[in-house]
Design a protein around this motif. Structure first.
Motif, PDB file in Angstrom:
ATOM      1  N   LEU A  13      -0.776  -6.293 -18.970  1.00  0.00           N
ATOM      2  CA  LEU A  13       0.543  -6.451 -19.568  1.00  0.00           C
ATOM      3  C   LEU A  13       1.394  -5.220 -19.300  1.00  0.00           C
ATOM      4  O   LEU A  13       0.949  -4.087 -19.507  1.00  0.00           O
ATOM      5  CB  LEU A  13       0.419  -6.666 -21.078  1.00  0.00           C
ATOM      6  N   LEU A  14       2.619  -5.455 -18.820  1.00  0.00           N
ATOM      7  CA  LEU A  14       3.636  -4.421 -18.669  1.00  0.00           C
ATOM      8  C   LEU A  14       4.887  -4.862 -19.423  1.00  0.00           C
ATOM      9  O   LEU A  14       5.138  -6.059 -19.578  1.00  0.00           O
ATOM     10  CB  LEU A  14       4.012  -4.224 -17.197  1.00  0.00           C
ATOM     11  N   LEU A  15       5.664  -3.905 -19.878  1.00  0.00           N
ATOM     12  CA  LEU A  15       6.994  -4.240 -20.381  1.00  0.00           C
ATOM     13  C   LEU A  15       7.889  -4.569 -19.192  1.00  0.00           C
ATOM     14  O   LEU A  15       7.762  -3.979 -18.112  1.00  0.00           O
ATOM     15  CB  LEU A  15       7.568  -3.070 -21.169  1.00  0.00           C
ATOM     16  N   ARG A  16       8.801  -5.508 -19.398  1.00  0.00           N
ATOM     17  CA  ARG A  16       9.653  -5.937 -18.288  1.00  0.00           C
ATOM     18  C   ARG A  16      10.403  -4.756 -17.665  1.00  0.00           C
ATOM     19  O   ARG A  16      10.571  -4.699 -16.453  1.00  0.00           O
ATOM     20  CB  ARG A  16      10.652  -6.994 -18.779  1.00  0.00           C
ATOM     21  N   ARG A  17      10.813  -3.812 -18.487  1.00  0.00           N
ATOM     22  CA  ARG A  17      11.562  -2.679 -17.952  1.00  0.00           C
ATOM     23  C   ARG A  17      10.726  -1.851 -16.983  1.00  0.00           C
ATOM     24  O   ARG A  17      11.272  -1.096 -16.177  1.00  0.00           O
ATOM     25  CB  ARG A  17      12.065  -1.802 -19.095  1.00  0.00           C
ATOM     26  N   ASP A  18       9.404  -1.997 -17.065  1.00  0.00           N
ATOM     27  CA  ASP A  18       8.501  -1.221 -16.212  1.00  0.00           C
ATOM     28  C   ASP A  18       7.858  -2.073 -15.122  1.00  0.00           C
ATOM     29  O   ASP A  18       6.867  -1.668 -14.513  1.00  0.00           O
ATOM     30  CB  ASP A  18       7.392  -0.589 -17.065  1.00  0.00           C
ATOM     31  N   GLN A  19       8.421  -3.239 -14.847  1.00  0.00           N
ATOM     32  CA  GLN A  19       7.753  -4.209 -13.979  1.00  0.00           C
ATOM     33  C   GLN A  19       7.449  -3.676 -12.586  1.00  0.00           C
ATOM     34  O   GLN A  19       6.417  -4.016 -11.979  1.00  0.00           O
ATOM     35  CB  GLN A  19       8.582  -5.490 -13.869  1.00  0.00           C
ATOM     36  N   LEU A  20       8.309  -2.811 -12.027  1.00  0.00           N
ATOM     37  CA  LEU A  20       8.085  -2.328 -10.661  1.00  0.00           C
ATOM     38  C   LEU A  20       6.872  -1.416 -10.558  1.00  0.00           C
ATOM     39  O   LEU A  20       6.414  -1.115  -9.452  1.00  0.00           O
ATOM     40  CB  LEU A  20       9.335  -1.621 -10.138  1.00  0.00           C
ATOM     41  N   THR A  21       6.332  -1.014 -11.704  1.00  0.00           N
ATOM     42  CA  THR A  21       5.078  -0.258 -11.692  1.00  0.00           C
ATOM     43  C   THR A  21       3.978  -1.052 -11.008  1.00  0.00           C
ATOM     44  O   THR A  21       3.109  -0.483 -10.336  1.00  0.00           O
ATOM     45  CB  THR A  21       4.667   0.103 -13.126  1.00  0.00           C
ATOM     46  N   ALA A  22       3.991  -2.366 -11.155  1.00  0.00           N
ATOM     47  CA  ALA A  22       2.969  -3.193 -10.506  1.00  0.00           C
ATOM     48  C   ALA A  22       3.021  -3.018  -8.992  1.00  0.00           C
ATOM     49  O   ALA A  22       1.977  -2.951  -8.328  1.00  0.00           O
ATOM     50  CB  ALA A  22       3.157  -4.657 -10.889  1.00  0.00           C
ATOM     51  N   GLN A  23       4.212  -2.942  -8.434  1.00  0.00           N
ATOM     52  CA  GLN A  23       4.339  -2.727  -6.999  1.00  0.00           C
ATOM     53  C   GLN A  23       3.913  -1.315  -6.611  1.00  0.00           C
ATOM     54  O   GLN A  23       3.315  -1.102  -5.556  1.00  0.00           O
ATOM     55  CB  GLN A  23       5.778  -2.986  -6.554  1.00  0.00           C
ATOM     56  N   ASP A  24       4.180  -0.358  -7.490  1.00  0.00           N
ATOM     57  CA  ASP A  24       3.827   1.038  -7.197  1.00  0.00           C
ATOM     58  C   ASP A  24       2.311   1.244  -7.168  1.00  0.00           C
ATOM     59  O   ASP A  24       1.801   1.996  -6.335  1.00  0.00           O
ATOM     60  CB  ASP A  24       4.446   1.969  -8.237  1.00  0.00           C
ATOM     61  N   VAL A  25       1.589   0.621  -8.096  1.00  0.00           N
ATOM     62  CA  VAL A  25       0.140   0.863  -8.177  1.00  0.00           C
ATOM     63  C   VAL A  25      -0.647  -0.060  -7.251  1.00  0.00           C
ATOM     64  O   VAL A  25      -1.832   0.192  -6.993  1.00  0.00           O
ATOM     65  CB  VAL A  25      -0.379   0.732  -9.630  1.00  0.00           C
ATOM     66  N   LEU A  26       0.001  -1.115  -6.752  1.00  0.00           N
ATOM     67  CA  LEU A  26      -0.629  -2.036  -5.799  1.00  0.00           C
ATOM     68  C   LEU A  26       0.228  -2.121  -4.543  1.00  0.00           C
ATOM     69  O   LEU A  26       0.661  -3.207  -4.133  1.00  0.00           O
ATOM     70  CB  LEU A  26      -0.799  -3.422  -6.429  1.00  0.00           C
ATOM     71  N   PRO A  27       0.505  -1.003  -3.864  1.00  0.00           N
ATOM     72  CA  PRO A  27       1.515  -0.991  -2.802  1.00  0.00           C
ATOM     73  C   PRO A  27       1.172  -1.837  -1.588  1.00  0.00           C
ATOM     74  O   PRO A  27       2.078  -2.337  -0.909  1.00  0.00           O
ATOM     75  CB  PRO A  27       1.611   0.493  -2.430  1.00  0.00           C
ATOM     76  N   ALA A  28      -0.093  -2.010  -1.284  1.00  0.00           N
ATOM     77  CA  ALA A  28      -0.473  -2.750  -0.089  1.00  0.00           C
ATOM     78  C   ALA A  28      -0.850  -4.196  -0.399  1.00  0.00           C
ATOM     79  O   ALA A  28      -1.266  -4.931   0.495  1.00  0.00           O
ATOM     80  CB  ALA A  28      -1.644  -2.042   0.604  1.00  0.00           C
ATOM     81  N   TRP A  29      -0.723  -4.599  -1.648  1.00  0.00           N
ATOM     82  CA  TRP A  29      -1.110  -5.944  -2.053  1.00  0.00           C
ATOM     83  C   TRP A  29       0.041  -6.925  -1.843  1.00  0.00           C
ATOM     84  O   TRP A  29       1.195  -6.535  -1.626  1.00  0.00           O
ATOM     85  CB  TRP A  29      -1.510  -5.950  -3.522  1.00  0.00           C
ATOM     86  N   GLU A  30      -0.278  -8.212  -1.963  1.00  0.00           N
ATOM     87  CA  GLU A  30       0.740  -9.252  -2.079  1.00  0.00           C
ATOM     88  C   GLU A  30       1.030  -9.485  -3.550  1.00  0.00           C
ATOM     89  O   GLU A  30       0.116  -9.488  -4.385  1.00  0.00           O
ATOM     90  CB  GLU A  30       0.263 -10.571  -1.474  1.00  0.00           C
ATOM     91  N   TRP A  31       2.312  -9.722  -3.869  1.00  0.00           N
ATOM     92  CA  TRP A  31       2.708 -10.020  -5.247  1.00  0.00           C
ATOM     93  C   TRP A  31       3.513 -11.325  -5.214  1.00  0.00           C
ATOM     94  O   TRP A  31       4.466 -11.461  -4.465  1.00  0.00           O
ATOM     95  CB  TRP A  31       3.595  -8.920  -5.826  1.00  0.00           C
ATOM     96  N   TRP A  32       3.143 -12.258  -6.047  1.00  0.00           N
ATOM     97  CA  TRP A  32       3.832 -13.546  -6.118  1.00  0.00           C
ATOM     98  C   TRP A  32       4.231 -13.813  -7.554  1.00  0.00           C
ATOM     99  O   TRP A  32       3.414 -13.703  -8.470  1.00  0.00           O
ATOM    100  CB  TRP A  32       2.926 -14.670  -5.608  1.00  0.00           C
TER     101      TRP A  32
END
Length: 210
Positions: free
Chosen positions: A55-74
């Motif tokens: 769980l992340l707060l919406r305001r921090d959503q781009l953290t998911a991209q930062d910690v998983l930089p080489a992954w796919e996100w859908w």
């Protein structure tokens, strides 16, 4: 490891320790959620899991991209469908779930869920009247893994309880203190109505029948 087949490919949830290691570099609050959060609260395995949730707060959503930089996100946009989540894109309030996998053709490994906030308060996306301080939204396991407070996790599971949610509720209920029970009972009443079937069980005497 449980493997679940979906229309968008199989799920093989990442190990809890691996997820915690990936998100440990985040500079914003995050919490293990779902069934794993329940197991962290009770300190033992309860059941199999089809996925693992962060769980992340919406305001921090781009953290998911930062910690998983080489992954796919859908992103589940609209709910019930998946589309690629572009780097740097801010997902709107109607989008709550992001599926992540290491690369094309690989199983989905982590689900990121987004929740709302107002300043220092967490705000339930299901009922704006259900709130609490962000600092009190989670707790930490003995080895330092942050996870969603059990009463908050049960609140989300209570909307339309499935058999696995009933199992989780029964496992956690004896561990809830009066403050946690009162918060959950009030939240259930606010969001789902005074007749929610879990509310009488929350008012039973501690140590009594549930």
């Amino acid at each position: 490891m449980t493997r679940t087949v979906t229309p968008w490919g199989p799920w093989e949830p990442a190990q809890l320790s691996d997820v915690a290691a990936l998100f440990a570099v985040a500079r914003v609050p995050w919490w293990i959620a779902g069934g794993y959060a329940v197991e962290l609260a009770v300190g033992r395995r309860i059941r199999d899991h089809g996925d693992i949730d962060v769980l992340l707060l919406r305001r921090d959503q781009l953290t998911a991209q930062d910690v998983l930089p080489a992954w796919e996100w859908w992103a589940a946009d609209p709910p019930g469908m998946l589309r690629p989540w572009r780097r740097g894109e801010a997902l709107p309030c109607g989008v709550h779930d992001i599926w992540c996998r290491p690369g094309p053709g690989e199983p989905w490994r982590i689900q990121v869920m987004l929740d709302e906030s107002d300043g220092d308060e967490w705000v339930s996306r299901r009922c704006e009247g259900v709130r609490r301080g962000v600092s009190g939204l989670g707790v930490r396991s003995a080895d330092g893994v942050p996870y969603l407070a059990p009463e908050v996790q049960l609140y989300y599971k209570a909307e339309a309880p499935r058999p696995k949610d009933e199992l989780d509720f029964a496992a956690v209920l004896p561990l809830l203190d009066p403050v946690q029970r009162n918060w959950l009972a009030d939240a259930l009443g606010e969001a789902y109505g005074a007749g929610h079937p879990w509310r009488p069980r929350l008012s039973a005497p501690l140590g009594g029948p549930v």
